[in-house]
Design a protein around this motif. Structure first.
Motif, PDB file in Angstrom:
ATOM      1  N   ARG A  96     -16.207  -5.141  -1.761  1.00 53.92           N
ATOM      2  CA  ARG A  96     -15.013  -4.373  -2.118  1.00 53.92           C
ATOM      3  C   ARG A  96     -14.561  -3.543  -0.921  1.00 53.92           C
ATOM      4  NH1 ARG A  96     -12.512  -4.749  -6.448  1.00 53.92           N
ATOM      5  NH2 ARG A  96     -13.451  -5.605  -8.341  1.00 53.92           N
ATOM      6  N   LEU A  97     -13.251  -3.479  -0.743  1.00 52.61           N
ATOM      7  CA  LEU A  97     -12.694  -2.703   0.360  1.00 52.61           C
ATOM      8  C   LEU A  97     -12.621  -1.227  -0.015  1.00 52.61           C
ATOM      9  CD1 LEU A  97      -9.637  -4.976   1.330  1.00 52.61           C
ATOM     10  CD2 LEU A  97     -11.873  -4.882   2.460  1.00 52.61           C
ATOM     11  N   GLU A  98     -12.758  -0.386   0.998  1.00 56.44           N
ATOM     12  CA  GLU A  98     -12.555   1.043   0.770  1.00 56.44           C
ATOM     13  C   GLU A  98     -11.075   1.306   0.495  1.00 56.44           C
ATOM     14  OE1 GLU A  98     -13.920   3.220   4.129  1.00 56.44           O
ATOM     15  OE2 GLU A  98     -15.960   2.380   4.056  1.00 56.44           O
ATOM     16  N   MET A  99     -10.791   2.454  -0.093  1.00 52.13           N
ATOM     17  CA  MET A  99      -9.426   2.817  -0.464  1.00 52.13           C
ATOM     18  C   MET A  99      -8.483   2.826   0.747  1.00 52.13           C
ATOM     19  SD  MET A  99      -8.313   6.291  -2.424  1.00 52.13           S
ATOM     20  CE  MET A  99      -6.612   6.839  -2.473  1.00 52.13           C
ATOM     21  N   ALA A 141      -8.832  -0.691  -5.013  1.00 53.47           N
ATOM     22  CA  ALA A 141     -10.173  -0.658  -4.413  1.00 53.47           C
ATOM     23  C   ALA A 141     -11.266  -0.822  -5.467  1.00 53.47           C
ATOM     24  CB  ALA A 141     -10.358   0.662  -3.657  1.00 53.47           C
ATOM     25  N   SER A 142     -11.037  -0.285  -6.659  1.00 50.46           N
ATOM     26  CA  SER A 142     -12.089  -0.301  -7.678  1.00 50.46           C
ATOM     27  C   SER A 142     -11.948  -1.437  -8.689  1.00 50.46           C
ATOM     28  CB  SER A 142     -12.115   1.039  -8.428  1.00 50.46           C
ATOM     29  OG  SER A 142     -10.861   1.278  -9.056  1.00 50.46           O
ATOM     30  N   GLU A 143     -10.709  -1.882  -8.950  1.00 52.92           N
ATOM     31  CA  GLU A 143     -10.494  -2.831 -10.049  1.00 52.92           C
ATOM     32  C   GLU A 143      -9.798  -4.127  -9.630  1.00 52.92           C
ATOM     33  OE1 GLU A 143     -11.077  -1.988 -13.508  1.00 52.92           O
ATOM     34  OE2 GLU A 143     -11.959  -0.058 -12.994  1.00 52.92           O
ATOM     35  N   GLY A 144      -9.344  -4.211  -8.371  1.00 57.60           N
ATOM     36  CA  GLY A 144      -8.576  -5.376  -7.940  1.00 57.60           C
ATOM     37  C   GLY A 144      -9.389  -6.660  -7.950  1.00 57.60           C
TER      38      GLY A 144
END
Length: 814
Positions: free
Chosen positions: A139-142, A110-113
């Protein structure tokens, strides 16, 4: 304080025990099954430790029931790892979710992809704007990276990655076959056939190939009655699903296929467009832990992550390395917990506690060596010892010789089970236990008392005509095209390291074949089974498909009984006497008493589920208290004081006891109490013989260990008074058994064979394996490194076989 001091412990069968248990030591509590070990360690030390902690933060003051002891001191925060907690049945619980590795991966993605553009599919290198087409992404949520979350799961397979599908190509081999012939070919009973005919009417005699698409869908998938998704009409998928859930061999009619929507990766399309080093989280979830470590070692070297991302990767690598060191490297993150062997589960749970590195805790472990091969115990025992070395007190309730030997301090409870137990027989070192004359454990460990002798059948397989079962080309789970013959009329042991394929061969391949064969032999009984089955969804079971060419030799058997460790009841209202079908007889006996006739009471008035229930608690004997949104505890009902019945039902007595007092009887007491009623006593006597005399008649089956549940099933099967030629299939029946109780079990297995039956037993216990006529060993490793037959023959042959891992642990005496 340097010890846990308890005065006058008296719960269950404990006889006012006074004991001082040293802290910061490895303590082993042992003794015959039902002697009171668990009562002392779990019901007093664990429960009181938990209660004192909750009271210290202002919760539950004054809610405790009657006192279980006079005083207790020296307690600290207490953690229990019990068999009932360890055994997992939720198919959505996976190795990744249990270890929290999938959560860490979701956070990382979610944070680095790296996102793939939804318009042109180009990888976005910097920021969130595509350099190729200018499209902006978010960015997608977790939650989008979790297959157990509605945001992230593939909706086609509900996040399972696979589903079962009716193989119409096999059911419709030509254009002429009619709908009626299709249903006949899967063994539909007349009653269900009439229901289907009412739905499909004239279409029943039409060739399937000529039906409209709507009618074809009705034949395969049916429809939901009254728009209720839990109430499906009879159709091919429902009937085959019921047969599959009952464990029958489906012969390719009901296949497990990878989901075509997500390619078996479980997650939705959005998450499949986010990458780390070219792989989305679904691909990473399918990696083994060894592959996962190699992958992230390489990722970390690239240096393209923020400090937060580097920290996450280091956490993932630390957890992964720890699991690999615990010999779990062959597991994938998507591997379902319910499909793991007992040994794999135990190592996984202990690893999570070791990782925490907390000190000054009291750990209470319930038979941690269950499901472990002798060669694997050393690794586990090192982990347990490491918990102690961190500065904790570790109490292990155990029968295993290796565990008892390494203890700093041993407590032996006994001398026997139930009312004959509940006393401290011995406290001290291992050497002292061997010398203790009063200890049954010491007598067996020292060799003063030996296991039952058995005259082994040395001529097995010398005659080609001797009856045997032959499984051909089994490929279920990790089996590598295994063909094996199992002799009949003897005891066959199936051995090997945990995860090597024992259960895949016997429980997941042999048993489904047997179920299918005997179902076809007696279709009248299967009609009831199918019609009574619930409409549970496929999601309720582990995704396993039996794959094998054939099973030969079933004609030598007149029936079979599988005695597994699967739960036998999750409700507090299910108990041993409801399970073995004598509860109705006992209630009828009470209804025949003069007091009952005077009060006009029927058998229903002696049921805590019906007319006899306490009006305050509804017959449960307890009330729930909800101190928090996710926390629930139970207290004894103040109206009936835990007796479960109303006053009217409790006025009637049989031999001086009320129906509630009868439920409190232990099996060994009930045998003499009902001695003149043979129909009631028959199965109870079998329970007593296999070490279950300490179980109370009313104990909820949901509180039983896997071993207790299995022995209760065994008692029920033996109590049916069947004729010979029955095959009994057992999965680690020594779970929870002391050496004394194991000796009684071996005697019973010998009797079964002497009466013309056959026994197949999956087992690690070398005392049982030494008593087998024939052993089949799988291996050499667990997971993908197993699935092969590495040795077979009588125990002596394995002892002499250099390829056998089990043979070197067998202690054979001439």
């Amino acid at each position: 304080m340097k010890s846990i001091d308890i005065k006058a412990a008296r719960i269950h069968n404990l006889k006012e025990i006074n004991i001082s248990i040293p802290k910061n030591k490895l303590i082993v509590a042992t003794g015959v099954s039902g002697s009171g070990k668990s009562s002392l360690m779990f019901d007093i030390i664990f429960e009181e430790g938990r209660r004192e902690y909750l009271q210290s933060i202002g919760m539950f003051a004054g809610l405790e029931d009657e006192r279980k002891f006079d005083s207790i001191s020296g307690l600290g925060p207490t953690v229990a790892v019990q068999q009932s907690i360890v055994r997992q049945s939720n198919p959505r619980s996976t190795v990744g979710s249990r270890t929290q590795l999938l959560g860490l991966l979701g956070l990382l993605y979610a944070s680095e992809g790296q996102i793939s553009c939804s318009e042109c599919e180009a990888l976005i290198e910097n920021g969130l704007t595509c350099s190729e087409c200018g499209n902006e992404e978010e960015r997608l949520e977790m939650s989008y990276f979790s297959h157990n979350n509605a945001n992230g799961m593939c909706m086609k397979c509900s996040g399972r990655g696979a589903y079962y599908h009716v193989n119409m190509e096999k059911l419709v081999p030509n254009d002429r076959i009619t709908v009626r012939e299709i249903f006949d070919s899967i063994g539909v009973t007349p009653g269900i056939g009439r229901v289907i005919e009412r739905n499909l009417k004239s279409n029943m005699d039409m060739p399937y190939s000529q039906l409209s698409e709507d009618i074809k869908d009705e034949v395969i998938n049916g429809h939901y009655i009254n728009n209720n998704s839990a109430n499906q009409s009879f159709c091919l998928s429902r009937i085959l699903q019921i047969r599959h859930k009952k464990g029958e061999y489906m012969n390719g009619l009901y296949e497990l296929i990878a989901c075509p929507e997500c390619d078996g990766f479980r997650i939705g399309e959005e998450a499949r467009r986010v990458f780390i080093n070219g792989r989305h989280i679904g691909k990473v979830g399918k990696m083994t832990l060894v592959e996962l470590k190699t992958f992230f070692d390489s990722v970390l070297e690239q240096g393209r992550f923020t400090q937060s991302g580097i920290n996450l990767i280091q956490d993932i690598l630390r957890k992964t390395s720890s699991l690999i060191n615990a010999r779990l490297g062959h597991l994938s993150l998507y591997r379902e917990m319910s499909s793991l062997s007992g040994g794999e589960i135990q190592r996984l749970f202990l690893n999570s506690h070791l990782e925490s590195k907390m000190e000054s805790l009291i750990y209470i472990l319930d038979e941690p060596t269950v499901g472990l091969h002798e060669s694997e115990k050393a690794e586990l025992l090192k982990s347990i010892y490491a918990l102690k070395e961190l500065g904790n007190t570790v109490i292990v309730v155990e029968h295993d010789k290796s565990t008892i030997e390494m203890a700093d301090y041993i407590i032996d409870i006994g001398p026997k089970a139930g009312v004959e137990g509940g006393k401290v027989i011995y406290e001290g070192s291992y050497e002292g236990l061997l010398q203790c004359e009063a200890s049954l454990t010491g007598q067996y460990l020292s060799g003063r008392v030996k296991m039952p002798d058995r005259r082994l059948k040395s001529d097995i397989f010398q005659d080609d005509a001797s009856p045997r079962l032959t499984i051909r080309n089994a490929r279920t789970n990790n089996l590598k095209d295994v063909t094996v013959s199992l002799p009949l009329g003897v005891i066959v042991g199936v051995a090997g390291v945990s995860g090597c394929g024992k259960s895949s061969l016997i429980s997941d391949t042999l048993v489904p074949f047997l179920r299918s064969y005997f179902r076809d032999q007696s279709k009248s009984s299967s009609a009831t089974n199918i019609e009574d089955s619930s409409n549970d969804f496929e999601d309720d079971s582990t995704l396993i498909e039996t794959i094998a060419e054939s099973l030969d030799g079933v004609e030598y058997l007149s029936g079979f009984a599988e005695v597994s460790q699967a739960p036998i009841g999750r409700s507090i209202n299910s108990n041993p006497i409801t399970f073995i079908k004598i509860w109705d007889k006992i209630r009828k006996l009470f209804a025949e008493q003069p007091e009952a006739r005077q009060l006009n009471l029927s058998a229903g008035h002696f049921s805590f589920n019906s007319d006899g229930a306490c009006p305050e608690c509804g017959g449960s004997g307890r009330k729930a208290v909800f101190p928090g949104a996710t926390m629930k505890i139970y207290t004894t009902c103040t109206e009936c004081k835990g007796k479960r019945y109303n006053d009217e039902a409790l006025k009637v007595r049989y031999k001086g006891k009320t129906i509630s007092e009868v439920l409190d009887l232990q099996v060994s007491e009930a045998v003499s109490f009902f001695e003149e009623h043979k129909a009631i006593v028959a199965t109870l006597e079998v329970m007593e013989r296999i070490g279950m005399g300490y179980i109370t008649l009313g104990q909820p089956t949901s509180t039983m260990s896997g071993g207790e549940a299995q022995r209760l099933k065994l008692a029920k099967e033996i109590g049916k008074k069947r004729k010979g030629n029955i095959l009994y299939v057992m999965d680690e029946p020594t779970t929870g058994l002391s050496l004394y109780d194991t000796a009684q079990l071996i005697k019973l297995l010998n009797e079964l064979v002497a009466n013309g039956n056959s026994v197949i037993v999956i087992e690690h216990n070398h005392e049982v394996l030494e008593s087998c006529d024939w052993i089949i060993e799988l291996g050499p490793e667990g997971g993908s490194g197993g699935g092969r037959i590495i040795a077979e023959g009588p125990p002596q042959a394995l002892k002499n076989n250099p390829d056998s891992i089990t043979g070197k642990y067998l202690e054979l005496h001439s």
